[in-house]
Design a protein around this motif. Structure first.
Motif, short mmCIF file in Angstrom:
data_model
loop_
_atom_site.label_atom_id
_atom_site.label_comp_id
_atom_site.label_asym_id
_atom_site.label_seq_id
_atom_site.Cartn_x
_atom_site.Cartn_y
_atom_site.Cartn_z
N ARG A 47 4.78 -9.83 4.31
CA ARG A 47 3.45 -9.67 4.19
C ARG A 47 3.02 -10.66 3.14
O ARG A 47 3.51 -10.77 1.91
CB ARG A 47 3.14 -8.25 3.90
CG ARG A 47 1.60 -7.98 3.10
CD ARG A 47 1.05 -7.36 4.45
NE ARG A 47 -0.30 -7.13 4.01
CZ ARG A 47 -1.18 -6.76 4.91
NH1 ARG A 47 -0.87 -6.91 6.37
NH2 ARG A 47 -2.42 -6.42 4.68
N VAL A 48 1.94 -11.34 3.67
CA VAL A 48 1.34 -12.49 2.62
C VAL A 48 0.19 -11.74 1.68
O VAL A 48 -0.65 -10.97 2.30
CB VAL A 48 0.87 -13.70 3.28
CG1 VAL A 48 -0.06 -14.57 2.44
CG2 VAL A 48 1.93 -14.36 3.78
N ASN A 49 0.29 -12.00 0.47
CA ASN A 49 -0.99 -11.69 -0.61
C ASN A 49 -1.70 -12.90 -0.67
O ASN A 49 -1.13 -13.51 -1.49
CB ASN A 49 -0.55 -10.92 -1.48
CG ASN A 49 -1.77 -10.49 -2.49
OD1 ASN A 49 -2.73 -11.06 -2.47
ND2 ASN A 49 -1.56 -9.33 -2.88
N LEU A 50 -2.83 -13.39 0.03
CA LEU A 50 -3.34 -14.43 -0.18
C LEU A 50 -4.10 -14.65 -1.39
O LEU A 50 -4.37 -16.02 -1.98
CB LEU A 50 -4.41 -14.69 1.06
CG LEU A 50 -4.78 -16.10 1.66
CD1 LEU A 50 -3.58 -16.87 1.98
CD2 LEU A 50 -5.76 -16.08 2.59
N THR A 51 -4.57 -13.65 -1.97
CA THR A 51 -5.25 -13.69 -3.10
C THR A 51 -4.34 -14.11 -4.22
O THR A 51 -4.57 -14.97 -5.29
CB THR A 51 -5.79 -12.22 -3.61
OG1 THR A 51 -6.24 -11.68 -2.53
CG2 THR A 51 -6.63 -12.35 -4.70
N ARG A 60 10.02 -6.93 6.97
CA ARG A 60 8.64 -6.92 6.80
C ARG A 60 8.46 -8.22 5.98
O ARG A 60 9.09 -8.19 5.11
CB ARG A 60 8.07 -5.51 6.09
CG ARG A 60 6.96 -4.98 6.44
CD ARG A 60 6.62 -3.81 5.46
NE ARG A 60 6.56 -4.22 4.21
CZ ARG A 60 5.49 -4.79 3.33
NH1 ARG A 60 4.23 -5.00 4.03
NH2 ARG A 60 5.69 -5.05 2.32
N ARG A 107 -7.58 -22.23 -6.38
CA ARG A 107 -7.79 -22.73 -4.85
C ARG A 107 -7.32 -24.07 -4.82
O ARG A 107 -7.02 -24.48 -3.89
CB ARG A 107 -8.90 -22.25 -4.43
CG ARG A 107 -9.09 -21.05 -3.25
CD ARG A 107 -10.44 -20.77 -3.20
NE ARG A 107 -10.85 -19.80 -3.96
CZ ARG A 107 -12.04 -19.35 -4.64
NH1 ARG A 107 -12.88 -20.32 -4.02
NH2 ARG A 107 -12.36 -18.59 -5.40
N GLU A 138 4.17 -15.81 7.95
CA GLU A 138 4.68 -14.25 7.97
C GLU A 138 5.71 -14.31 9.24
O GLU A 138 6.77 -13.86 9.38
CB GLU A 138 3.48 -13.14 8.45
CG GLU A 138 2.83 -12.89 6.99
CD GLU A 138 1.71 -12.15 7.18
OE1 GLU A 138 1.33 -11.70 8.15
OE2 GLU A 138 1.18 -11.51 6.06
N GLU A 139 5.09 -15.40 10.22
CA GLU A 139 5.90 -15.06 11.53
C GLU A 139 7.23 -16.06 11.29
O GLU A 139 8.04 -15.92 11.70
CB GLU A 139 5.06 -15.90 12.46
CG GLU A 139 4.28 -14.95 13.37
CD GLU A 139 3.31 -15.39 14.10
OE1 GLU A 139 3.53 -16.67 14.63
OE2 GLU A 139 2.75 -14.67 14.72
N ALA A 194 -6.10 -18.05 7.40
CA ALA A 194 -5.49 -17.14 8.02
C ALA A 194 -4.32 -17.75 9.01
O ALA A 194 -3.49 -17.02 9.10
CB ALA A 194 -6.64 -16.62 9.06
N GLY A 208 -3.72 -21.62 2.67
CA GLY A 208 -4.94 -21.69 2.60
C GLY A 208 -5.73 -20.81 3.28
O GLY A 208 -6.82 -20.06 2.93
N GLU A 234 2.16 2.42 3.49
CA GLU A 234 3.22 1.82 4.20
C GLU A 234 4.43 2.43 3.77
O GLU A 234 5.47 2.38 4.59
CB GLU A 234 3.24 0.15 3.73
CG GLU A 234 4.50 -0.16 3.10
CD GLU A 234 4.23 -1.34 1.83
OE1 GLU A 234 5.02 -1.60 0.97
OE2 GLU A 234 2.84 -1.64 2.19
N SER A 281 0.91 -1.15 0.04
CA SER A 281 0.03 0.08 -0.05
C SER A 281 0.75 1.15 -0.11
O SER A 281 1.97 1.07 0.44
CB SER A 281 -0.76 0.02 1.24
OG SER A 281 -1.03 1.23 1.92
N MET A 305 -1.18 -18.33 7.04
CA MET A 305 -0.87 -16.77 6.62
C MET A 305 0.03 -16.29 7.78
O MET A 305 0.91 -15.86 7.51
CB MET A 305 -1.93 -15.78 6.51
CG MET A 305 -1.86 -14.66 5.85
SD MET A 305 -3.32 -13.81 5.01
CE MET A 305 -4.07 -13.46 6.74
N THR A 306 -0.50 -16.49 9.14
CA THR A 306 0.22 -15.99 10.12
C THR A 306 1.63 -16.68 10.28
O THR A 306 2.54 -16.20 10.55
CB THR A 306 -0.77 -16.36 11.35
OG1 THR A 306 -1.95 -15.62 11.26
CG2 THR A 306 0.08 -15.60 12.68
#
Lengths: 52, 725
Positions: free
Chosen positions: B66-70, B64, B426, B53-54, B46, B44, B5, B2, B49-50
């Motif tokens: 950051r996952v873009n799940l799309t 930094r 998916r 990222e972790e 949340a 797949g 950021e 974004s 995703m966490t």
């Protein structure tokens, strides 16, 4: 009939507000990851500074 | 991803609004984003995703993550010491599969801008449509004289600027197709938009009864939806292709006066010396000048048996170096290498497929002229009938154009394709080609490659008659080597013997001392045995006769289920492999494939596919190696796993991102359902036209009827597409 002269501009203004909000959301890249954002909001871990 | 950021929001909130700062922020954002981008196909939900990222943030130096799940991507900004390999390792420890992407190749910026531009026009058209529809309610419910004129004027003031702005994509493309002397879908669309707004403006000025502003704007809105969906699936296909090109970040170690330097493959020239470490892939064609090793050629030829490499051996790009470091003098790099020479063959094979015409094109080709003829006929007919009333005739012609406008038709395909490719993504399938889904639905024969496709291309020990003692010695020796066979041996559970002085002899095997005796594990000829055509390693303890350890390739997960499902559906399955007969026969019987061929050359694979095509079959080819490339391009539709060589991925229409093969049978099912939905959608929109066009032709189409017919047909078509499960 006179109410129209008030109501029509008001309705157009409100609709325009929605349009501006949409364009703002578009320009601040809020449609980049709709799936991820939808899930991020439901995460349990507390994030006091969410990265946009 | 974004603007916010990169722009310190808290420091100066107003700055964001300033265009100059925005440009600066954009530049800064780009610089920051040029960190590391990883493709993470398995994510797949949340939790994933966490976790991803972790796991990335846990590495020291990572700023930094950051996952873009799309898009299933993980972008990471980090200090230079954090490499993609370390990140991939950290993610693998969490059970997350990741591939490196080349951020420079992901030039989605222009795409993004075009997508946002379309979305903006869509938003404006939607806003105007809502307002004009509300204003029109007054007209429809019987407003008269001055009131009606007021509402018409208001509508005109909203509609005309909107059409001028939101209709631009259609006008531009209609102009382009007229310049090329063709009648595309956009010509009747533009004509309808312009003619209907012109006649409506004229009627408004004259204080007439009918104005089609509402219809014109809603037409524009629905068509923009179709255009946007179409653009999205195209962009997804394009970015899939880009992602695959970016998947392999080609680098090579060049020896410069004895010093090693990691350089991009593009900088390598013929005559350079290149060092290839064990486990590395040959980046170039060349000749070995120093070192001894073994080469895995399975990606190029399909044979699983490693080949020895000594000074003088010719190597080609794509082979994997197994045991010892090799120094290679480059004979051809980049575009000249054997990998790229395959491209000519692929291009020839592909030209037959490019002649495929999609359902939408076939319908459009017939539909578009008939719209013009119908409108013209109604204009002439009404001119004669009314004795030269131009205003009436133009009104009717405009109504006919609006009603016949391929609104639902333009939505029919994109909405289904978007729904289906989203479903497939998916499940881990990337669609690279717009018509791939349609072609997949027609498949009635499947050809598989063996190594790397039905199998994982990594060996597994076949339990044999070896003594437990020998096995313990072999395991101990194997733990000292990174050869794939050794790793397979060492991975097994069980006791390990006390072997000392373990040393690897590159190109031969491993040796050591066990209870005072010399022990060797390696190639057959090294330990004095005669090797067969099976993949095996030999162990010799002291002077005893050598013992054989056999290896078999492991089945890819989901392969057995997939073949069983295909057989249950009655689709013939064929196995074509470049490997020797023994392993191929074993695999074929294990999977229950009766129709198999071993030792097939690349050109023969393509010929087999051609032969099936000549029989009238539509072939799905699933393969991963260079030897499959031509066959992949020749087949009606093709799939390759993400682990495939880039040439194979480029040649195929669909790429399987995960390790599991099972999604292929889902893909076939979804493709068939999607095709059925597309046909239903065409049927639905044609049925609407069949009802509405006669009404328009006899001059009874009021703006209300036009608006209702258009909205309902578009909505039914979209809802029908969303029904896809």
């Amino acid at each position: 009939m006179e109410t129209l002269t008030i109501l029509i501009p008001v309705s157009l203004f409100l609709g325009g507000l929605g349009l501006v909000a949409f364009i703002w959301a578009l320009r601040t890249r809020q449609y980049e990851d709709p799936e991820g954002d939808a899930r991020r909001i439901l995460r349990k871990d507390w994030d006091d500074k969410p990265a946009p | 991803m974004s603007t916010a950021e990169a722009t310190p929001l808290s420091a100066c909130p107003a700055c964001v609004a300033l265009p100059a700062t925005e440009a600066l922020a954009e530049a800064r954002r780009r610089a920051a984003e040029a960190g590391i981008v990883l493709s993470v196909p398995g994510l797949g939900d949340a939790q994933d995703m966490t976790r991803a990222e972790e796991a990335a943030r846990a590495l020291p130096g990572v700023g930094r993550a950051r996952v873009n799940l799309t898009q299933k991507r993980l972008s990471v900004t980090a200090t230079p010491e954090v490499t993609a390999e370390r990140l991939i390792g950290a993610l693998a420890a969490q059970g997350i599969e990741a591939h490196e992407l080349d951020p420079a190749l992901l030039t989605s910026t222009e795409n993004e801008l075009r997508g946002r531009d379309l979305l903006m026009r869509l938003g404006v058209a939607g806003f105007s449509m809502m307002n004009i529809m509300l204003l029109s309610v007054a007209v429809w419910s019987g407003a008269e004289a001055a009131t009606r004129d007021l509402f018409h004027w208001l509508s005109a003031m909203i509609a005309l600027p909107t059409l001028a702005f939101a209709g631009q994509p259609f006008f531009a493309s209609a102009y382009a197709s007229l310049k090329a002397r063709r009648l595309g879908m956009d010509v009747p669309i533009s004509l309808a938009l312009i003619l209907s707004s012109a006649i409506s403006l004229f009627e408004t000025i004259k204080g007439g009864e009918h104005a089609y502003f509402d219809a014109a704007v809603s037409l524009c809105f629905f068509l923009l939806i179709g255009r946007y969906l179409d653009f999205r699936s195209r962009a997804a296909a394009r970015s899939a292709a880009e992602e695959l090109a970016a998947l392999e970040v080609p680098r090579a170690i060049r020896l410069e006066d004895g010093a090693e330097r990691l350089v991009p493959i593009a900088e390598i020239a013929a005559g350079d010396l290149v060092l290839v470490r064990p486990g590395g892939r040959m980046p170039v064609d060349g000749e070995v000048t120093a070192g001894q090793s073994e080469l895995d050629r399975s990606l190029l030829t399909g044979e699983t048996l490693p080949v020895r490499a000594v000074a003088g051996t010719l190597v080609s790009a794509g082979e994997v170096n197994l045991t010892g470091p090799l120094t290679v003098r480059v004979t051809a790099a980049g575009r000249d290498s054997s990998l790229h020479r395959m491209a000519d063959l692929v291009a020839v094979a592909e030209s037959t497929r490019n002649r495929y015409m999609s359902l939408a094109d076939r319908v459009a080709r017939r539909y578009s002229p008939s719209v013009h003829i119908l409108a013209l006929a109604s204009f002439i007919g009404w001119m004669i009938h009314s004795g030269g009333d131009v205003r009436l005739a133009v009104n009717v012609a405009a109504a006919v154009l609006i009603i016949t406008c391929p609104c639902a038709l333009a939505l029919a395909v994109p909405s289904v394709v978007t729904a289906a490719s989203g479903k497939l993504f998916r499940k881990g399938l990337l669609i690279k080609d717009g018509t791939a889904l349609e072609r997949l639905a027609e498949v009635d024969a499947i050809v598989f490659d063996k190594t790397g496709t039905l199998t994982l291309g990594t060996p597994d020990l076949v339990p044999g008659a070896q003594r437990a003692g020998d096995l313990a010695v072999a395991r101990a020796l194997a733990s000292g080597s990174s050869h794939p066979l050794s790793r397979a041996l060492a991975a097994g559970d069980g006791p390990r013997a006390e072997v000392t002085e373990i040393a690897e002899r590159p190109g031969y095997g491993v040796e050591g001392r066990f209870q005072g005796q010399a022990v060797r594990l390696g190639r057959a000829d090294w330990v004095g045995a005669v090797g067969g055509e099976e993949t095996s390693a030999w162990l010799q303890v002291g002077n005893e006769p050598p013992v054989e350890f056999r290896f078999a390739d492991r089945l890819r997960p989901g392969a057995a289920e997939l073949v069983a499902a295909l057989k249950a559906e009655g689709i013939p399955v064929k196995l074509l492999s470049g490997d020797s007969a023994g392993p191929v026969a074993r695999l074929a019987s294990e999977l229950g494939i009766a129709d198999w061929k071993a030792g097939v050359l690349p050109a023969e694979k393509a010929a087999e596919v051609e032969a099936l095509r000549a029989e009238g079959r539509r072939v799905l080819m699933v393969g991963d190696g260079l030897n499959d490339t031509v066959a992949l391009a020749a087949a009606h539709v093709s799939i390759s796993p993400a682990s495939a060589l880039d040439a194979a991925r480029v040649a195929s229409d669909i790429v399987l991102l995960g390790r599991d093969l099972a999604p292929i049978s889902d893909a076939l099912r979804i493709a068939r359902v999607a095709r059925r939905r597309i046909k239903q959608n065409f049927g639905l929109s044609l049925a609407y036209n069949a009802v509405a066009v006669p009404v328009a032709l006899v001059g009874l189409a009021t703006p209300l009827i036009a608006a209702v017919a258009m909205s309902t047909s578009s909505l039914t078509v979209t809802l029908n597409a969303l029904r896809l499960r």
